[in-house]
Every structure is written in structure tokens, then in C-alpha cells.
Design a protein around this motif. Structure first.
Motif, PDB file in Angstrom:
ATOM      1  N   UNK A   1       0.836  -1.209   0.000  1.00  0.00           N
ATOM      2  CA  UNK A   1       0.000   0.000   0.000  1.00  0.00           C
ATOM      3  C   UNK A   1       0.869   1.257   0.000  1.00  0.00           C
ATOM      4  N   UNK A   2       1.939   1.245   0.792  1.00  0.00           N
ATOM      5  CA  UNK A   2       2.838   2.404   0.825  1.00  0.00           C
ATOM      6  C   UNK A   2       3.475   2.638  -0.542  1.00  0.00           C
ATOM      7  N   UNK A   3       3.901   1.563  -1.192  1.00  0.00           N
ATOM      8  CA  UNK A   3       4.530   1.687  -2.512  1.00  0.00           C
ATOM      9  C   UNK A   3       3.533   2.242  -3.532  1.00  0.00           C
ATOM     10  N   UNK A   4       2.307   1.736  -3.499  1.00  0.00           N
ATOM     11  CA  UNK A   4       1.287   2.196  -4.447  1.00  0.00           C
ATOM     12  C   UNK A   4       0.918   3.660  -4.195  1.00  0.00           C
ATOM     13  N   UNK A   5       0.818   4.043  -2.934  1.00  0.00           N
ATOM     14  CA  UNK A   5       0.503   5.442  -2.622  1.00  0.00           C
ATOM     15  C   UNK A   5       1.624   6.367  -3.093  1.00  0.00           C
ATOM     16  N   UNK A   6       2.880   5.966  -2.876  1.00  0.00           N
ATOM     17  CA  UNK A   6       3.999   6.782  -3.348  1.00  0.00           C
ATOM     18  C   UNK A   6       3.996   6.876  -4.870  1.00  0.00           C
ATOM     19  N   UNK A   7       3.714   5.774  -5.547  1.00  0.00           N
ATOM     20  CA  UNK A   7       3.653   5.795  -7.014  1.00  0.00           C
ATOM     21  C   UNK A   7       2.530   6.688  -7.498  1.00  0.00           C
ATOM     22  N   UNK A   8       1.402   6.673  -6.809  1.00  0.00           N
ATOM     23  CA  UNK A   8       0.283   7.524  -7.197  1.00  0.00           C
ATOM     24  C   UNK A   8       0.640   9.002  -7.040  1.00  0.00           C
ATOM     25  N   UNK A   9       1.303   9.334  -5.926  1.00  0.00           N
ATOM     26  CA  UNK A   9       1.698  10.734  -5.739  1.00  0.00           C
ATOM     27  C   UNK A   9       2.682  11.174  -6.821  1.00  0.00           C
ATOM     28  N   UNK A  10       3.595  10.292  -7.206  1.00  0.00           N
ATOM     29  CA  UNK A  10       4.537  10.641  -8.266  1.00  0.00           C
ATOM     30  C   UNK A  10       3.829  10.792  -9.611  1.00  0.00           C
TER      31      UNK A  10
ATOM     32  N   UNK B   1       2.672  14.117 -10.006  1.00  0.00           N
ATOM     33  CA  UNK B   1       3.706  15.146 -10.052  1.00  0.00           C
ATOM     34  C   UNK B   1       4.164  15.608  -8.689  1.00  0.00           C
ATOM     35  N   UNK B   2       3.970  14.779  -7.662  1.00  0.00           N
ATOM     36  CA  UNK B   2       4.375  15.160  -6.307  1.00  0.00           C
ATOM     37  C   UNK B   2       5.535  14.279  -5.850  1.00  0.00           C
ATOM     38  N   UNK B   3       6.326  14.835  -4.920  1.00  0.00           N
ATOM     39  CA  UNK B   3       7.437  14.112  -4.296  1.00  0.00           C
ATOM     40  C   UNK B   3       8.385  13.538  -5.351  1.00  0.00           C
ATOM     41  N   UNK B   4       8.781  14.377  -6.291  1.00  0.00           N
ATOM     42  CA  UNK B   4       9.690  13.957  -7.356  1.00  0.00           C
ATOM     43  C   UNK B   4      11.148  14.263  -7.040  1.00  0.00           C
ATOM     44  N   UNK B   5      11.396  14.830  -5.854  1.00  0.00           N
ATOM     45  CA  UNK B   5      12.763  15.226  -5.530  1.00  0.00           C
ATOM     46  C   UNK B   5      13.709  14.031  -5.455  1.00  0.00           C
ATOM     47  N   UNK B   6      13.198  12.894  -5.010  1.00  0.00           N
ATOM     48  CA  UNK B   6      14.047  11.715  -4.850  1.00  0.00           C
ATOM     49  C   UNK B   6      14.208  10.912  -6.133  1.00  0.00           C
ATOM     50  N   UNK B   7      13.572  11.340  -7.211  1.00  0.00           N
ATOM     51  CA  UNK B   7      13.617  10.593  -8.472  1.00  0.00           C
ATOM     52  C   UNK B   7      14.837  10.997  -9.291  1.00  0.00           C
TER      53      UNK B   7
END
Length: 219
Positions: free
Chosen positions: A101-110, A113-119
């Protein structure tokens, strides 16, 4: 005098302890026998004296009771082991689901267009490709819906045309001619007509003296 209350602790006097053991042992064996007879239950009782002497009572037999006891103990151990394994499995499954669930939520935010700093650049290119593929599927589905709507409208148009022709036939009117004009497809007919609006203005002003003389001179 009434009998005093016996304290539940070890009897220090050896003779008194032996007498008490003999009395209560016999009473215990008697109670076990009465329980088995009155309630029709299987009872097994084993008592070892302080000197290691065995006293026992069993109904129906001590051997059968011991075998049954061992079987029940094994089943209980197996059940307990299974329950523990099931509990561990469930906890592991819950942990895996939470991580997913955490992985899917992070992927959805990316994807939003959110939380792209770590990409890194590679991750951004991959994310861009996923977005483009998603947009392509969305456009394809949108096109399918529009095509279906157009087909439905065309079917409705054919039905209305057939109904119009049937009504015209019933009333003796040629469906191709109305008032000497040829009827064509409503869409093409309206598309070929151009409506020109003519604007007219009416100006009213107060007459002056010069206009009055001009009128009289004509008379």
C-alpha cells in the motif's frame, strides 16, 4: 465444639501427615468412583504417596484412559502449533500488504507530479513513459465512447426517418416533397442554408422650417 477450619499448608508432623493422607486418599478415590457411576463419565486418578507408592482408580481402564489422554494432548499440541503458524502467517501477510500500500501510494503521488525530488533522471523518464501510455489508453477509450454515441445518434436518425416516411405514406404525402421543395437529410439541408440577417434602422427626428417650405413649394 465444631470442627476447626483446616489451614491449607504442609503438615509438619509426619504421623499426622500420614494419617491425613490415608483418610483423604480414600475419600478422593471414593469421590472418583461416585463421579464415574453417577455421571457416567470416564475418570482416571493417579496418586503417588510420599514414599512413592502408587494408588490409582480408572473407569473403564487406566491403559485406555492414558492412550486417550496422549491422543488429546497431541491434537492440542498440533492445534496450538497450527494456530501459532497461522498467526505468524497473518502477521506476515499484513506487513506485506501494508508495504504494498505504501509503494502504491507513493507511485500515485509521483504520477500526480508530487514528491519527485528523490527521483533520478531514469526514474523520471520511466514515469513519463507510464503517464504517456496512460494518456494513450484514456484517449483510446474516449474515442470508443464518442464513436458509440455517434452510432447511437445515427440509429436514432434512421428510426426517425423511417417513422417520418411511414407517417407521410399514411397521410398521402410524398416524404421527399413538401410545398414543392425537396426534402433532404436534415443535417445536410441545414448545413447548406445560409441565413443572412438584414438590419434596418428607422430614424425619427423633429421636422425643421426648411422641410416645411420644401413641402409647400411642391404643392
Amino acid at each position: 465444639m465444631g470442627r476447626g477450619k483446616t489451614q491449607m499448608k504442609r503438615i509438619e508432623n509426619a504421623t499426622s501427615r500420614q494419617v491425613t493422607f490415608s483418610k483423604r486418599r480414600n475419600g478422593l478415590l471414593k469421590k472418583a468412583h461416585e463421579l464415574s457411576v453417577l455421571c457416567d463419565v470416564e475418570v482416571a486418578l493417579i496418586v503417588f504417596s510420599p514414599r512413592g507408592k502408587l494408588f490409582e482408580f480408572a473407569n473403564p481402564s487406566m491403559q485406555k484412559m492414558l492412550e486417550r489422554y496422549e491422543k488429546c494432548s497431541e491434537e492440542n499440541d498440533t492445534t496450538n502449533t497450527t494456530k501459532k503458524q497461522d498467526a505468524k502467517y497473518r502477521r506476515r501477510e499484513i506487513a506485506n500488504m501494508e508495504e504494498t500500500i505504501k509503494i502504491l501510494e507513493l507511485r500515485q503521488r509521483k504520477m500526480l507530479g508530487k514528491e519527485l525530488e528523490s527521483c533520478a533522471l531514469k526514474d523520471l523518464n520511466q514515469l513519463e513513459s507510464q503517464v504517456e501510455r496512460g494518456l494513450s489508453r484514456i484517449r483510446a477509450r474516449k474515442t470508443e465512447i464518442l464513436v458509440d454515441q455517434i452510432k447511437q445518434l445515427e440509429r436514432k436518425e434512421r428510426i426517425l426517418t423511417e417513422e417520418n416516411a411511414l407517417l407521410s405514406k399514411r397521410h398521402g404525402v410524398d416524404p421527399l416533397y413538401v410545398d414543392g421543395s425537396v426534402l433532404t437529410n436534415p443535417v445536410s439541408r441545414f448545413g447548406s442554408i445560409q441565413i443572412n440577417e438584414v438590419e434596418t434602422q428607422l430614424v425619427i427626428r423633429q421636422p425643421n422650417i426648411r422641410d416645411h417650405f420644401l413641402v409647400n413649394s411642391f404643392h
